[in-house]
Design a protein around this motif. Structure first.
Motif, PDB file in Angstrom:
ATOM      1  N   UNK A   1       0.577  -1.250   0.182  1.00 45.07           N
ATOM      2  CA  UNK A   1       0.013   0.634  -0.202  1.00 45.07           C
ATOM      3  C   UNK A   1       1.125   1.089   0.042  1.00 45.07           C
ATOM      4  N   UNK A   2       0.835   2.317   0.712  1.00 48.64           N
ATOM      5  CA  UNK A   2       1.142   3.475   1.029  1.00 48.64           C
ATOM      6  C   UNK A   2       1.851   4.060   2.489  1.00 48.64           C
ATOM      7  N   UNK A   3       3.065   4.172   2.963  1.00 43.80           N
ATOM      8  CA  UNK A   3       3.086   4.852   4.054  1.00 43.80           C
ATOM      9  C   UNK A   3       3.485   6.139   4.259  1.00 43.80           C
ATOM     10  N   UNK A   4       3.519   6.980   5.378  1.00 44.31           N
ATOM     11  CA  UNK A   4       3.698   8.117   5.268  1.00 44.31           C
ATOM     12  C   UNK A   4       5.295   7.962   5.972  1.00 44.31           C
ATOM     13  N   UNK A   5       6.378   8.734   6.087  1.00 48.89           N
ATOM     14  CA  UNK A   5       7.135   9.077   6.638  1.00 48.89           C
ATOM     15  C   UNK A   5       7.103  10.393   7.237  1.00 48.89           C
TER      16      UNK A   5
ATOM     17  N   UNK B   1       9.257  10.136  14.846  1.00 48.91           N
ATOM     18  CA  UNK B   1       7.476   8.850  14.785  1.00 48.91           C
ATOM     19  C   UNK B   1       7.239   9.179  13.355  1.00 48.91           C
ATOM     20  N   UNK B   2       6.081   7.986  13.453  1.00 51.82           N
ATOM     21  CA  UNK B   2       5.570   6.929  12.371  1.00 51.82           C
ATOM     22  C   UNK B   2       4.107   6.968  12.451  1.00 51.82           C
ATOM     23  N   UNK B   3       3.614   6.416  10.842  1.00 57.49           N
ATOM     24  CA  UNK B   3       2.070   6.488  11.239  1.00 57.49           C
ATOM     25  C   UNK B   3       1.743   5.390  11.246  1.00 57.49           C
TER      26      UNK B   3
END
Length: 163
Positions: A85-89, A95-97
Motif C-alpha cells: 500500500x502506502x506509508x507516510x514517512x 515518529x511514524x504513522x
C-alpha cells in the motif's frame, strides 16, 4: 492529554479550518496560501501568532511537505509507495504513522508509545475529526502532521484525476 476538534470538512486548498478544544474554544486556525511554486499552510494560535507552517516541495517524483516552527525546519512528510500500500514517512522526527490514513483513522507513534490518535467522530452533524494528543507539548506538531497528511492526500487525489 489534549483533545482537539476540527469541525469542518477535510482540508482543501481554499479552506480555513478552525480547530477547537473540548470547551468549544478556538485554539488554532489553519489557513492555506497558494504559491506559484508550491502550496503553503499556516497554523496560528488564538492570538493570531503563527505556531507552525507547512510548505510543499515540488522537487522530485513524489510530493513532500516541510514543516517549520519559528522558521526552523523540524520535519519532512512524504508518502512512499510500496507493494502492500502506502506509508507516510516523517523525516527528522522519530515518529511514524500507523492505522488507516485513507480512512482518517490513524495513530502517530514514537517507538512503542502513542503520541496522538486521529479519527473521524461518529454521530456528529457534518464531518468532525478528533485529534487526541497524549502530551500537550506535542499538540502543535501532531496537528501539523495531520494537516500535512491531508495535503499529501489532496495531491494524490489531484494526480488521480489527471490520469
Amino acid at each position: 492529554m489534549m483533545k482537539l476538534f476540527i469541525k469542518e470538512k477535510r482540508f482543501s486548498w481554499r479552506d480555513t479550518l478552525i480547530v477547537r478544544d473540548e470547551q468549544d474554544n478556538v485554539v488554532y486556525e489553519v489557513k492555506s496560501e497558494l504559491l506559484s511554486i508550491g502550496n503553503k499552510v499556516h497554523i496560528q494560535d488564538q492570538e493570531g501568532k503563527e505556531v507552525a507552517s507547512i510548505e510543499e516541495n515540488k522537487m522530485g517524483f513524489s510530493p513532500k511537505y516541510t514543516v517549520y516552527q519559528m522558521d526552523k525546519k523540524v520535519a519532512v512528510l512524504k508518502k512512499d509507495k510500496n507493494l502492500i500500500g502506502s506509508d507516510y514517512t516523517i523525516e527528522k522526527l522519530d515518529w511514524k504513522i500507523t492505522g488507516h490514513v485513507e480512512k482518517d483513522d490513524f495513530h502517530i507513534k514514537k517507538g512503542f508509545g502513542t503520541i496522538a490518535t486521529f479519527k473521524k467522530k461518529f454521530l456528529s452533524i457534518g464531518d468532525v475529526f478528533v485529534l487526541d494528543v497524549d502530551h500537550e507539548e506535542d499538540t502543535v506538531m501532531a496537528l501539523t502532521v495531520v494537516i500535512a497528511i491531508w495535503c499529501l492526500k489532496l495531491d494524490a487525489e489531484e494526480a488521480e484525476k489527471k490520469e
